[in-house]
Design a protein around this motif. Sequence first.
Motif, short mmCIF file in Angstrom:
data_model
loop_
_atom_site.label_atom_id
_atom_site.label_comp_id
_atom_site.label_asym_id
_atom_site.label_seq_id
_atom_site.Cartn_x
_atom_site.Cartn_y
_atom_site.Cartn_z
N GLU A 1 36.92 36.60 37.41
CA GLU A 1 36.68 36.81 38.86
C GLU A 1 37.12 35.60 39.68
N GLU B 1 40.90 35.73 39.94
CA GLU B 1 41.33 36.80 40.86
C GLU B 1 40.98 36.46 42.31
N TYR B 2 39.82 35.83 42.50
CA TYR B 2 39.42 35.51 43.87
C TYR B 2 40.36 34.48 44.50
N PHE B 3 40.66 33.41 43.76
CA PHE B 3 41.53 32.38 44.34
C PHE B 3 42.95 32.90 44.56
N LEU C 1 35.00 25.53 41.54
CA LEU C 1 34.85 26.93 41.11
C LEU C 1 33.59 27.57 41.65
N TYR C 2 33.58 28.90 41.64
CA TYR C 2 32.37 29.64 42.02
C TYR C 2 31.57 29.90 40.75
N LEU D 1 29.97 34.04 33.12
CA LEU D 1 29.79 33.32 34.38
C LEU D 1 30.17 31.85 34.18
N ARG E 1 28.85 31.41 40.19
CA ARG E 1 28.20 32.72 40.01
C ARG E 1 29.22 33.83 39.79
N LEU E 2 30.49 33.45 39.68
CA LEU E 2 31.53 34.43 39.34
C LEU E 2 31.98 34.16 37.91
N THR E 3 32.55 35.17 37.29
CA THR E 3 33.03 34.97 35.92
C THR E 3 34.38 34.25 35.95
#
Lengths: 257, 333
Positions: free
Chosen positions: B112, B115-117, B104-105, B148, B107-109
């Motif tokens: 987020e 949605e990003y993946f 996971l990222y 986050l 620094r993203l919630t």
Amino acid sequence: MQWLNLLNANIRKEYIELKRYLPNTIALLLTFYIIFLAAFFGIMFVGDPASFEVNVQYSIISVAFWSLTMMTMNFIGFAIVTEAMRGTLEQLYMSPLGVWKIMLTRIIAQFILQMVFMVILLFAAMLTSGQWLNLNPMTTLPIILITMVSMTGVSFMIAGLAIIVKQIQAFLQIFQFVLMALVFIPISVAPFLAFAPFVKGVDMVRTIMIENITLTQIPWADYSFLIANSIVYLTLGLVVFRSCEKVAMKKGLLGQY
Amino acid sequence: MEAGEDEGFVEKIIEVHGIRKSFKKRKTKEIITAVNDVSFDVHRGEVLGLLGPNGAGKTSTIKMICGLLQADEGSIHINGLDIQKRRLKALKHISAVLEGNRNLYWRLTVRENLEYFAGNRGLSRKEVAAQIEKLLSQFHLKDKENELVNGLSRGMQQKLAIAVALLANTEVILLDEPTLGLDVEISYELREILKTIVKEEKRTIIISSHDMPVVQELCDRTIIINKGTVVVDERVENLLKLFETRAYSIKLGDALSEAQQLKLQRKFPLSTYKVGTHQTTVEVNLEHSEDIYELFDIFKEEGTQVESIDRITIDFEQVFMEIVKGEKNYAMA
């Protein structure tokens, strides 16, 4: 549509992360501004007074372009290393769209964001020096966009290298000075540099901004050279990147850091 | 007929044939064979457990199925597509959780990340909005959606990593150690969520895990890999049955003589013999049902009284240990 969704997702991610790391971004912008100030005062105190205006304008554009090329081209190398460290690189490789497309959209996203910073830097430098350049986007933007294609090619080469070697931070630090040399040295002094990526484009934009000329005043030969240079570097970049991916998959390097 | 075909899983969605993978050690240049001639099929809708001790070759196998690692030999087909030749097309059918919360990222919630993946698979936020809502509520992450990831507990991060994999809506999901490092409570919660998904969504799932209750409760079939080769490919219930019916605890009225103990050891080398203050116990695994007569012959020789015979209830962890420690015995059986 898939391309658009991919681009949208990556622009959004880059923007969100940029906001969350805002102090870093501002510090970087300040660094470039300080470098410009050093160049400006150098020209003011030790430069030739007869060519003061041209020299200042030259350094404004060069510093701004150095920031753009460095941030865009080094970005992808750092991104790969960070993804490998975080453990997200393999997850990116699970995308059926392919990592080269993800990386391309990230480069575009980063380019758009860095363009904003470049404009801020340009105005800050112009305000400080009192030297005003021709910033007409209708004349500069087409050349910047074509130049960006060759920058993307080099970014892919760096990304490929990062996938295999991972610890390339030292290389990237040296590379930023190579970029500096490529941006600052005029083609008139070293004509062979026109074969290097993006140098011809930077030179053309510099001519437009300083001499206040229009697109039609630039010879077609220059456009042809710029387009050919960009296509060659993009193709080369993609070939290198795909080859490095194959090596990484064969040796099991994707998940390693 | 393979394990799985007799339970209504007709169509093969994953076909792994004779894969091998070796690595060269950087310093010593020594060649290490991680996977050696592994073959198996997974049927549509089947939940397969991939087990094995550390370094057995499970993760390499999973990475080869995902196309993240290229096999030196052999082939892998996902829904009929060769993963090595048509990787991107095949990836439309697979999603995976490979390094748990590290996928996971931070620094993203939570939202987020989801949605990003989805965007990286070419899906718009609008397209996945309903699915994201469903997953947030299914994984009990709704109240954390704007936090986050680096502020979440490990269990929540793990849940999010699985939710990301599910969001892709692929037919095949690969989960590498989904409960690794989680406390009992979260591990149980995750298991319950996965059970619901298995029951309701009928997706094909491969779970690589050291968490035996996960495998026992979720998987239809299990493959045990040891030293790079498949040691067992069997339905979970059959494995339990096989070991359960042949494992006995026999309480004796007297201690065995030395000659009897010798015979017991020779005939049943894996048996245990314990002499207590009040009673003597023999625990034995019988490879064949008729072996019980030979066991009783040993007792009968000197008139040893048998007080009780109990079948030992065995859990999946014991089955796994038995197989990994004495794989030859299982192969003979």
